[in-house]
Motif scaffolding. Sequence first.
Motif, PDB file in Angstrom:
ATOM      1  N   GLY A  79      20.238  11.057 -27.829  1.00  0.00           N
ATOM      2  CA  GLY A  79      19.857  11.505 -29.087  1.00  0.00           C
ATOM      3  C   GLY A  79      18.964  12.638 -29.325  1.00  0.00           C
ATOM      4  O   GLY A  79      19.050  13.417 -30.027  1.00  0.00           O
ATOM      5  N   GLY A  80      17.878  12.643 -28.043  1.00  0.00           N
ATOM      6  CA  GLY A  80      16.901  13.742 -28.504  1.00  0.00           C
ATOM      7  C   GLY A  80      17.500  15.239 -27.928  1.00  0.00           C
ATOM      8  O   GLY A  80      17.051  16.168 -28.012  1.00  0.00           O
ATOM      9  N   TYR A  81      18.532  15.223 -27.314  1.00  0.00           N
ATOM     10  CA  TYR A  81      19.258  16.411 -26.849  1.00  0.00           C
ATOM     11  C   TYR A  81      20.015  17.089 -27.895  1.00  0.00           C
ATOM     12  O   TYR A  81      20.499  18.218 -27.513  1.00  0.00           O
ATOM     13  N   VAL A  82      20.267  16.585 -29.116  1.00  0.00           N
ATOM     14  CA  VAL A  82      21.528  17.143 -29.967  1.00  0.00           C
ATOM     15  C   VAL A  82      20.993  18.532 -30.428  1.00  0.00           C
ATOM     16  O   VAL A  82      21.725  19.247 -30.343  1.00  0.00           O
ATOM     17  N   LYS A  83      19.788  18.444 -30.952  1.00  0.00           N
ATOM     18  CA  LYS A  83      19.492  19.643 -31.934  1.00  0.00           C
ATOM     19  C   LYS A  83      19.305  20.874 -30.591  1.00  0.00           C
ATOM     20  O   LYS A  83      19.526  22.099 -31.183  1.00  0.00           O
ATOM     21  N   ARG A  84      18.914  20.588 -29.631  1.00  0.00           N
ATOM     22  CA  ARG A  84      18.617  22.117 -28.566  1.00  0.00           C
ATOM     23  C   ARG A  84      19.924  22.235 -28.332  1.00  0.00           C
ATOM     24  O   ARG A  84      20.244  23.389 -28.011  1.00  0.00           O
ATOM     25  N   MET A  85      20.944  21.396 -27.688  1.00  0.00           N
ATOM     26  CA  MET A  85      22.390  21.872 -27.432  1.00  0.00           C
ATOM     27  C   MET A  85      23.117  22.617 -28.550  1.00  0.00           C
ATOM     28  O   MET A  85      23.589  23.531 -28.497  1.00  0.00           O
ATOM     29  N   LYS A  86      22.923  22.140 -29.956  1.00  0.00           N
ATOM     30  CA  LYS A  86      23.458  22.617 -30.983  1.00  0.00           C
ATOM     31  C   LYS A  86      23.066  24.127 -31.262  1.00  0.00           C
ATOM     32  O   LYS A  86      23.635  25.133 -31.575  1.00  0.00           O
ATOM     33  N   ALA A  87      21.631  24.207 -31.014  1.00  0.00           N
ATOM     34  CA  ALA A  87      21.107  25.546 -30.927  1.00  0.00           C
ATOM     35  C   ALA A  87      21.407  26.382 -29.973  1.00  0.00           C
ATOM     36  O   ALA A  87      21.594  27.599 -30.328  1.00  0.00           O
ATOM     37  N   ALA A  88      21.716  25.887 -28.677  1.00  0.00           N
ATOM     38  CA  ALA A  88      21.895  26.775 -27.828  1.00  0.00           C
ATOM     39  C   ALA A  88      23.524  27.597 -28.087  1.00  0.00           C
ATOM     40  O   ALA A  88      23.728  28.482 -27.953  1.00  0.00           O
ATOM     41  N   VAL A  89      24.448  26.297 -28.467  1.00  0.00           N
ATOM     42  CA  VAL A  89      25.421  26.768 -28.716  1.00  0.00           C
ATOM     43  C   VAL A  89      25.618  27.865 -29.880  1.00  0.00           C
ATOM     44  O   VAL A  89      26.631  28.736 -29.837  1.00  0.00           O
ATOM     45  N   SER A  90      24.949  27.483 -30.696  1.00  0.00           N
ATOM     46  CA  SER A  90      24.960  28.479 -31.994  1.00  0.00           C
ATOM     47  C   SER A  90      24.412  29.866 -31.782  1.00  0.00           C
ATOM     48  O   SER A  90      24.851  30.854 -32.154  1.00  0.00           O
ATOM     49  N   ALA A  91      23.422  30.031 -30.750  1.00  0.00           N
ATOM     50  CA  ALA A  91      22.852  31.379 -30.184  1.00  0.00           C
ATOM     51  C   ALA A  91      24.005  31.867 -29.176  1.00  0.00           C
ATOM     52  O   ALA A  91      24.132  32.946 -29.472  1.00  0.00           O
ATOM     53  N   LEU A  92      24.460  31.343 -28.318  1.00  0.00           N
ATOM     54  CA  LEU A  92      25.459  31.988 -27.767  1.00  0.00           C
ATOM     55  C   LEU A  92      26.643  32.424 -28.218  1.00  0.00           C
ATOM     56  O   LEU A  92      27.276  33.194 -27.912  1.00  0.00           O
ATOM     57  N   SER A  93      27.029  31.728 -29.514  1.00  0.00           N
ATOM     58  CA  SER A  93      28.456  31.967 -30.000  1.00  0.00           C
ATOM     59  C   SER A  93      27.974  33.045 -31.529  1.00  0.00           C
ATOM     60  O   SER A  93      29.025  33.257 -32.185  1.00  0.00           O
ATOM     61  N   GLY A  94      26.904  33.211 -31.646  1.00  0.00           N
ATOM     62  CA  GLY A  94      26.594  33.946 -32.843  1.00  0.00           C
ATOM     63  C   GLY A  94      27.075  33.006 -34.193  1.00  0.00           C
ATOM     64  O   GLY A  94      27.417  33.701 -35.080  1.00  0.00           O
ATOM     65  N   GLY A  95      26.652  31.639 -33.817  1.00  0.00           N
ATOM     66  CA  GLY A  95      26.875  30.946 -35.106  1.00  0.00           C
ATOM     67  C   GLY A  95      28.610  30.728 -35.096  1.00  0.00           C
ATOM     68  O   GLY A  95      28.713  29.993 -36.362  1.00  0.00           O
ATOM     69  N   LYS A  96      29.393  31.276 -34.510  1.00  0.00           N
ATOM     70  CA  LYS A  96      30.664  31.199 -34.766  1.00  0.00           C
ATOM     71  C   LYS A  96      31.588  29.954 -34.189  1.00  0.00           C
ATOM     72  O   LYS A  96      32.783  29.742 -34.661  1.00  0.00           O
ATOM     73  N   THR A  97      30.799  29.432 -33.046  1.00  0.00           N
ATOM     74  CA  THR A  97      31.564  28.330 -32.632  1.00  0.00           C
ATOM     75  C   THR A  97      30.721  27.074 -32.839  1.00  0.00           C
ATOM     76  O   THR A  97      29.680  26.602 -32.751  1.00  0.00           O
ATOM     77  N   PRO A  98      31.260  26.061 -33.921  1.00  0.00           N
ATOM     78  CA  PRO A  98      30.576  24.854 -34.110  1.00  0.00           C
ATOM     79  C   PRO A  98      30.543  23.621 -32.940  1.00  0.00           C
ATOM     80  O   PRO A  98      31.294  24.096 -32.136  1.00  0.00           O
ATOM     81  N   LEU A  99      29.527  23.239 -32.927  1.00  0.00           N
ATOM     82  CA  LEU A  99      29.411  22.043 -31.791  1.00  0.00           C
ATOM     83  C   LEU A  99      29.179  20.713 -32.517  1.00  0.00           C
ATOM     84  O   LEU A  99      28.027  20.563 -33.075  1.00  0.00           O
ATOM     85  N   ASP A 100      29.776  19.803 -32.168  1.00  0.00           N
ATOM     86  CA  ASP A 100      29.613  18.360 -32.769  1.00  0.00           C
ATOM     87  C   ASP A 100      29.350  17.446 -31.434  1.00  0.00           C
ATOM     88  O   ASP A 100      30.040  17.588 -30.864  1.00  0.00           O
ATOM     89  N   ILE A 101      28.145  16.851 -31.772  1.00  0.00           N
ATOM     90  CA  ILE A 101      27.749  15.914 -30.793  1.00  0.00           C
ATOM     91  C   ILE A 101      27.934  14.591 -31.217  1.00  0.00           C
ATOM     92  O   ILE A 101      27.121  14.093 -32.237  1.00  0.00           O
TER      93      ILE A 101
END
Length: 581
Positions: free
Chosen positions: A358-380
């Motif tokens: 559970g504590g890993y969700v925000k950091r992983m979503k932040a990483a994907v948002s940054a890597l994709s320029g906000g274009k690729t959603p990540l649902d955990i």
Amino acid sequence: MNLFSDIRALVIDSLNAMVAEGALPGGLDFANVTVEPPRDPLHGDMATNAAMVLAKPAGAKPRDIAEALAAKLSDDPRVSSAEVAGPGFLNLRLGNAVWQGLPKAILTSGMAYGKSAMGQGKKVNVEYVSANPTGPLHVGHTRGAVFGDALASLLDYAGYEVTREYYINDGGAQVDVLARSVYLRYLEAHGQDVAFVDGTYPGDYLIPVGEALKDKVGDAYVGQPEDVWLEEVRNFATDAMMMLIRADLGSLGVEMDKFFSEKSLYGTGLIESAIKDLDDKGLIYRGTLEPPKGKTPEDWEPREQTLFRSTAHGDDVDRPIQKSDGAWTYFAPDIAYHYDKVQRGYDLLIDVFGADHGGYVKRMKAAVSALSGGKTPLDIKLTQLVKLYKNGEPFKMSKRAGTFVTLSDVVAEVGPDVTRFVMLTRKNDAPLDFDFDKVLEQSKDNPVFYVQYAVARVNSVLRKATEAGVQVDDATLAGIDLSDMAHDSELAVARKLAEWPRLIEIAARTNEPHRVAFYLYELASDLHALYNKGNDVPELRFLQEGNTEASQAKIALARSVSVVISAGLGILGVTPVEEMR
């Protein structure tokens, strides 16, 4: 055929007509106009919020819009009545002919009824299970495997292009521990007495691995220092564990499209490329983190590290990616792995994790948002714990595994179909009690039995009809006149069947396959209620003695239920039964 979409299209057409006539201003946005089942079935078959969401932008009273819209909708032959309720909701009742036409549509479409083009072929990566390759899968992995697999099937049914992926965590220290454990079993295979210490894995499942290593290398590693054998044994053990894991997944009917090795990220430049991508975006810096919550200054030793500015993408704190000694943190390869996914061109990423992540969700979503320029959603999606019971007592751990109940233990007790269905009878983030006795009961309280019994009951009717000389193939049933299907119990079944395409789109949009299991139980319940009512109301019986066409009409409705339940079970990965034994 999606009846709710069809009626919504009628509502939108009517609103456009009102705009053309000047009853509504131009430029209105109809995106939030919905057509849904009303909360209370007594209010009608469908309800629309059109007047409520358009009143403010239109500068009109909701009831005035609703009354004008009701007049438009009432002109359509499918709508028997349109009534304004409350401040401006509009309740619709459809004519019986609409419900009477459903069995033909279902029997003509077959298992494709309810399939959606909603996904528009967008590419989705669903990563699930991803257990450490250190032993057999346990019951917690079972829930994640079932949930992830059903979600992938659901998205495929809804028109997405889906990749099922397993991330092999073979780059961390736990794989070295595995290698040392296998080495102990290898020594044991050579007749030596061994002791499992320092967190090594004592499970019996490593005995055949140690014996296989002996068969391969003989006594070449006996008495040798660790630097001689560690890497080779690590690779050998990991391969053996992945074979075991693949077999476990296979016993549950789970097949992956891709296995991705964490080890492949190291020494290949992949981690460095991902971090450089973030650095180029100004998101990597050298800094010192604040002490974690609960730590006092005396407990905390601040040190400068390489940090990812994850707070720029919604995280609570920035995250270390490289330690002060230059080694990567565990987060760095996960960033690189998701960078690889982004580079592969997926439109949506879904990760299925255990509740402890559970504590890993925000950091992983932040990483994907940054890597994709906000274009690729990540649902955990997090799957909560499963508690096992048998004979009223907690189910004991597997002796073979040593410390936990394995996936194979569960499947051996109740079979893959029961295992899969029960794992989906709760929302993924809700705890689940799995009682081996109750899931095998033949009662209404057991959803697995109740849904399967509906299919078996229809199959029994089909067999009896065939024995009586009544033709009941789907093509014949699809051509039968159902204009006499007007009893409330029959129409209730038809109304539930109409919800299936809508249910698929809602479940796919929310990534919630448990909705399919819930729906199947409700549909099965409606069928059983109709069947049982035939005991008191002879004209409702599926087989009408001496009247072939009446029998075919009744059976057409029942067979439609069987088609939809079979399609739903297919999404859940459960095989429909021909008959109950």
